[in-house]
Design an enzyme around this catalytic site. Structure first.
Site, PDB file in Angstrom:
ATOM      1  N   LYS A   1       0.845  -1.212   0.000  1.00 51.32           N
ATOM      2  CA  LYS A   1       0.000   0.000   0.000  1.00 51.32           C
ATOM      3  C   LYS A   1       0.871   1.249   0.000  1.00 51.32           C
ATOM      4  CE  LYS A   1      -1.820   1.851   3.924  1.00 51.32           C
ATOM      5  NZ  LYS A   1      -1.629   3.305   4.076  1.00 51.32           N
ATOM      6  N   ASN A   2       1.835   1.324   0.919  1.00 52.76           N
ATOM      7  CA  ASN A   2       2.580   2.576   1.091  1.00 52.76           C
ATOM      8  C   ASN A   2       3.595   2.835  -0.016  1.00 52.76           C
ATOM      9  OD1 ASN A   2       0.994   3.113   3.258  1.00 52.76           O
ATOM     10  ND2 ASN A   2       2.479   2.430   4.780  1.00 52.76           N
TER      11      ASN A   2
ATOM     12  N   ARG B   1      -3.824  10.162   3.762  1.00 50.16           N
ATOM     13  CA  ARG B   1      -2.597  10.900   4.064  1.00 50.16           C
ATOM     14  C   ARG B   1      -1.769  11.111   2.799  1.00 50.16           C
ATOM     15  NH1 ARG B   1      -0.188  14.236   7.743  1.00 50.16           N
ATOM     16  NH2 ARG B   1       2.059  14.055   7.605  1.00 50.16           N
TER      17      ARG B   1
ATOM     18  N   CYS C   1      -5.009   8.226   9.079  1.00 51.98           N
ATOM     19  CA  CYS C   1      -5.323   7.716  10.415  1.00 51.98           C
ATOM     20  C   CYS C   1      -5.026   8.782  11.476  1.00 51.98           C
ATOM     21  CB  CYS C   1      -4.482   6.470  10.710  1.00 51.98           C
ATOM     22  SG  CYS C   1      -4.804   5.127   9.565  1.00 51.98           S
TER      23      CYS C   1
ATOM     24  N   ARG D   1      -0.365  15.365  12.930  1.00 57.47           N
ATOM     25  CA  ARG D   1       0.422  14.817  11.812  1.00 57.47           C
ATOM     26  C   ARG D   1       0.901  15.998  10.962  1.00 57.47           C
ATOM     27  NH1 ARG D   1      -2.049   9.247   9.372  1.00 57.47           N
ATOM     28  NH2 ARG D   1       0.067   9.119   8.533  1.00 57.47           N
ATOM     29  N   PRO D   2       1.949  16.693  11.430  1.00 54.04           N
ATOM     30  CA  PRO D   2       2.401  17.913  10.742  1.00 54.04           C
ATOM     31  C   PRO D   2       3.058  17.589   9.398  1.00 54.04           C
ATOM     32  CG  PRO D   2       3.925  17.321  12.480  1.00 54.04           C
ATOM     33  CD  PRO D   2       2.782  16.360  12.594  1.00 54.04           C
ATOM     34  N   ILE D   3       3.236  18.629   8.584  1.00 51.64           N
ATOM     35  CA  ILE D   3       4.011  18.461   7.342  1.00 51.64           C
ATOM     36  C   ILE D   3       5.137  19.501   7.276  1.00 51.64           C
ATOM     37  CG2 ILE D   3       2.113  17.421   6.013  1.00 51.64           C
ATOM     38  CD1 ILE D   3       1.796  20.160   4.601  1.00 51.64           C
ATOM     39  N   ASP D   4       5.595  19.932   8.448  1.00 52.76           N
ATOM     40  CA  ASP D   4       6.652  20.958   8.480  1.00 52.76           C
ATOM     41  C   ASP D   4       7.938  20.494   7.793  1.00 52.76           C
ATOM     42  OD1 ASP D   4       6.590  19.217  10.891  1.00 52.76           O
ATOM     43  OD2 ASP D   4       8.521  20.159  11.259  1.00 52.76           O
ATOM     44  N   GLN D   5       8.243  19.215   7.871  1.00 50.87           N
ATOM     45  CA  GLN D   5       9.465  18.720   7.215  1.00 50.87           C
ATOM     46  C   GLN D   5       9.303  18.637   5.693  1.00 50.87           C
ATOM     47  OE1 GLN D   5      12.445  18.130   9.087  1.00 50.87           O
ATOM     48  NE2 GLN D   5      11.052  19.332  10.397  1.00 50.87           N
TER      49      GLN D   5
ATOM     50  N   ASP E   1       3.593   0.396  12.139  1.00 49.93           N
ATOM     51  CA  ASP E   1       2.350  -0.100  11.529  1.00 49.93           C
ATOM     52  C   ASP E   1       2.062  -1.551  11.897  1.00 49.93           C
ATOM     53  OD1 ASP E   1       2.758   1.780   8.445  1.00 49.93           O
ATOM     54  OD2 ASP E   1       2.068   2.357  10.447  1.00 49.93           O
TER      55      ASP E   1
ATOM     56  N   ARG F   1      -8.975  -0.031   3.640  1.00 51.43           N
ATOM     57  CA  ARG F   1      -8.022   0.938   3.092  1.00 51.43           C
ATOM     58  C   ARG F   1      -6.689   0.277   2.779  1.00 51.43           C
ATOM     59  NH1 ARG F   1      -6.740   5.676   6.719  1.00 51.43           N
ATOM     60  NH2 ARG F   1      -5.340   5.996   4.947  1.00 51.43           N
TER      61      ARG F   1
END
Ligand code: EPZ
Length: 428
Positions: free
Chosen positions: A22-23, A93, A117, A122-126, A305, A397
């Site tokens: 999946k990922n 995500r 999830c 769940r930041p996206i600063d990086q 996971d 999912r």
């Protein structure tokens, strides 16, 4: 509405074939946006996250040809939109990967916040740190992430935290940037390597994927390709635990054993026999699980996971085990559901103290997220009685035909459709 019903107590035996990862799939499919030709992608898992992300490409203007149940051909030539609405982005995500892919192709992107999830923040600063290092200007207004660049120029980026998503997104934005990009403290998961291999098969120049330093030399164009997605490490690990928790004997085929090393090691520590073959692992459990301590970490550590699934096995162990969540702030929400089945687990922040019990008892439970849902299935397989699991859409999912795969190896499991009694009732 659908639920999964499990009559526990059967020891599973036989073979389970693993689907595509999946990922990896949800990173590779947006990456198609970057190419100037047709991409044929094989070993695509039949799961809702993948269906959604393919649908997004289609709605952006790509042509999608379904060749068979695991193969699609995508032609992104006619995609001209750099905008991803909330209705499309909020489902998962991985929609955040369209920021990097659109930046890489159009040098601009306007993407609604991703879903995914709920593990707390769940930041996206990086991700943004990487885009800005490449020369993009990133602003957030009304929740939409806006990124644009006159030119994308290679740069060195040191990730403050090991982040799969940031590593993926920076690779997508950098692959056609001018010059060399170096990502340090990069994620090393198998799906990062798979994405790099896919991009390189289109003519990219990426080295070091799988290590914590990834070097990307920008190229001017990427051609179409044919690529087969790696097997799903987490699906495989989940069925390895299904063998262990039912006292069974399962051979999990179509796997890369190297990707499963940390899971195999923990199952051996818990008393299972694990035999490795070229493309399969066999798990045999002839005893009650032994207690052991687990710390989830970025690859090659024990995968976060797999945390709910392993905690569920340890709920039945002899003695006391400790599960420490090393990646997410709040990934123990499912423990309340396990407690309904008789588990004795005390959660304190990122640590769960697991007092093993001799047996779990069936109860009506809910999937609180994707992997937690898989853990509820595992608990039902082991529990005495009939367990009913709601919110199975979470499980769908990321698990391709979970009911069919488990019933083929002896599980008494079925999916039923029911009318939600609260449906249509006027709010009081
Ligand atoms: C990916 O999520 C996976 N999802 C998750 O799997 C997995 O749990 C996670 O990686 C860790 O392996 C997909 O691949 C679609 P991260 P992602 O960025 O990319 C912090 C599943 O079950 N962080 O590696 O969102 C973050 O808060 C799903 O298949 C920042 O602080 O995870 C977390 O604590 C669930 N800033 C840590 O890093 C950032 O900009 C790791 O997150 C990004 C992340």
């Amino acid at each position: 509405m659908e639920k999964i019903i499990v009559n526990g107590g059967n020891a599973l035996s036989g073979e389970i074939c693993i689907s595509g990862a999946k990922n990896a799939a949800v990173a590779i499919i947006p990456a198609v946006l970057l190419c100037d030709g047709v991409c044929r992608i094989e070993n695509v898992p039949s799961i809702s996250d993948v269906n959604v992300i393919i649908r997004i490409l289609y709605e952006l203007g790509a042509s999608v040809k379904v060749i068979n149940s695991t193969t699609v051909e995508i032609d992104p030539t006619h995609i001209h939109s750099h905008v991803l609405s909330a209705s499309m982005a909020s489902k998962m995500r991985a929609s955040s990967y369209f920021i990097g892919a659109m930046l890489g192709r159009f040098k601009k992107a306007r993407v609604a916040p991703p879903g995914g999830c709920d593990f707390g923040v769940r930041p996206i600063d990086q991700h943004i740190k990487g885009f800005e290092a490449l020369g993009a200007t990133v602003t957030i207004d009304g929740g939409m992430v806006n990124a644009h660049a006159v030119e994308l120029t290679g740069s060195s980026i040191y990730l403050d935290k090991v982040s799969v998503g940031a590593t993926v997104n920076i690779m997508l934005a950098a692959v056609k940037a001018r010059g060399l990009t170096v990502i340090e403290n990069a994620a090393r998961e198998p799906h990062i390597v798979d994405l790099a291999n896919f991009l390189n098969s289109m003519g990219a120049n990426i080295m070091g994927a799988g290590t914590d330093v990834i070097k990307i030399r920008g190229v001017s164009e990427l051609h179409g390709t044919t690529y087969s997605i790696i097997p799903d490490q987490i699906e495989a690990g989940t069925y390895m635990i299904a063998a262990a928790i039912t006292g069974g004997d399962l051979t999990i085929t179509n796997v890369i054993p190297k990707h499963l090393e940390s899971i195999s090691a923990k199952l051996i520590e818990a008393g299972a026999v694990v035999q490795e073959y070229d493309e399969a692992v066999r798990v045999i459990m002839r005893r009650r699980p032994k207690c052991c301590n687990v710390l989830t970490m970025p690859h090659p550590g024990f995968p976060t996971d797999m945390q709910p699934q392993m905690t569920t096995l340890l709920a039945l162990c002899e003695g006391v085990s400790v599960m420490t969540e090393g990646v997410w702030d709040n990934r123990f929400k499912y423990v309340d559901q396990l407690t309904l089945m008789g588990a004795k687990i005390k959660v304190d922040g990122k640590v769960a103290i697991i007092n093993g019990v001799e047996a779990l008892s069936a109860a009506p439970v809910k999937a609180t997220d994707l992997r937690a849902g898989a853990a509820m299935v595992l608990a039902g397989l082991a529990a005495e009685g009939t367990t009913e699991i709601e919110n199975v859409e979470f499980i769908d999912r990321g698990y391709d035909n979970i009911v069919e795969k488990l019933s083929a190896v002896g599980a008494d499991i079925r999916r039923v459709t029911y009318i939600d009694p609260n449906l249509g009732r006027s709010a009081v």
